[in-house]
Design an enzyme around this catalytic site. Structure first.
Site, short mmCIF file in Angstrom:
data_model
loop_
_atom_site.label_atom_id
_atom_site.label_comp_id
_atom_site.label_asym_id
_atom_site.label_seq_id
_atom_site.Cartn_x
_atom_site.Cartn_y
_atom_site.Cartn_z
N GLN A 80 49.97 35.90 -29.53
CA GLN A 80 49.62 36.91 -30.52
C GLN A 80 49.88 38.32 -30.02
OE1 GLN A 80 45.51 35.93 -31.32
NE2 GLN A 80 46.06 34.18 -32.59
N HIS A 146 44.15 37.25 -29.43
CA HIS A 146 43.15 38.20 -29.94
C HIS A 146 43.27 39.60 -29.31
CE1 HIS A 146 40.26 34.89 -31.57
NE2 HIS A 146 41.54 34.57 -31.75
#
Length: 198
Positions: A80, A146
């Site tokens: 991510q 995250h």
């Protein structure tokens, strides 16, 4: 549980469709981007688009995709992480300054974290100049998850930056001795904004 569910459904008012005011439709503005993440509007109908693998591009008003801009710092792209949000300074037409966030690798291995930088968009919009890291999340964590990162500039010029809790360190979001899972407020030149409560 079934009886409770039936009772609950009887208490909820029926949902009525909202009359449409026109149909929404999607329009492709540009193609050929890899994981576009953030965008900032430029004068003349152009805009900047970040690609998570670590590229920043200008998209022309007619949708033509420009080449990747030079001058970005090293980006820890993976999972991510990568090049994330971008905004233009409130006074962009005068100073050509932008702010962007990205996954910043540790200098000698040992993880990564979300960082916020400022830069000046070159007059020909082909490169970033005067790149300066304004904020670097601590601690660095060995994770590809995250990162968070949306940027908002307040009317007084200060910047708000959202930071992910890095998944495996989610408990740290409740502690004040780190930056994980927080919203921070910083000065547009870097450093904590005066009057921050913590």
């Amino acid at each position: 549980m079934l009886a409770g569910g039936e009772a609950l459904s009887q208490e909820v008012a029926p949902v009525h469709p909202v009359p449409a005011r026109g149909e929404a439709s999607a329009e492709v503005v540009a193609s050929g981007l890899s994981h576009p993440w953030g965008l900032a509007f430029l004068p003349g109908g152009r805009f900047l688009v970040t690609e998570r693998p670590g590229r920043l591009r200008v998209v022309e008003a007619d949708g033509r995709l420009g080449p990747p801009l030079a001058g970005l710092p090293q980006v820890a792209a993976g999972g991510q992480g990568g090049l994330l949000d971008v905004i233009t300074d409130a006074d962009f037409t005068r100073n050509r300054r932008i702010f962007f966030c990205y996954s910043e690798p540790a200098p000698k291995g040992g993880g990564n974290s979300t960082a916020l930088a400022s830069a000046t968009l070159a007059p020909d919009a082909a490169a970033l100049q005067d790149v300066k890291v304004l904020f670097s999340q601590r601690p660095k964590v060995a994770s590809q998850l995250h990162f968070g990162c949306r940027i908002v500039q307040a009317p007084d010029g200060h910047l708000f930056l959202t930071l992910g809790e890095r998944y495996g360190r989610k408990e740290d979001a409740q502690r004040l001795d780190n930056h994980l899972g927080k919203v921070v407020r910083i000065a547009p030149t870097g450093g904590a904004a005066p009057g921050n409560p913590l």
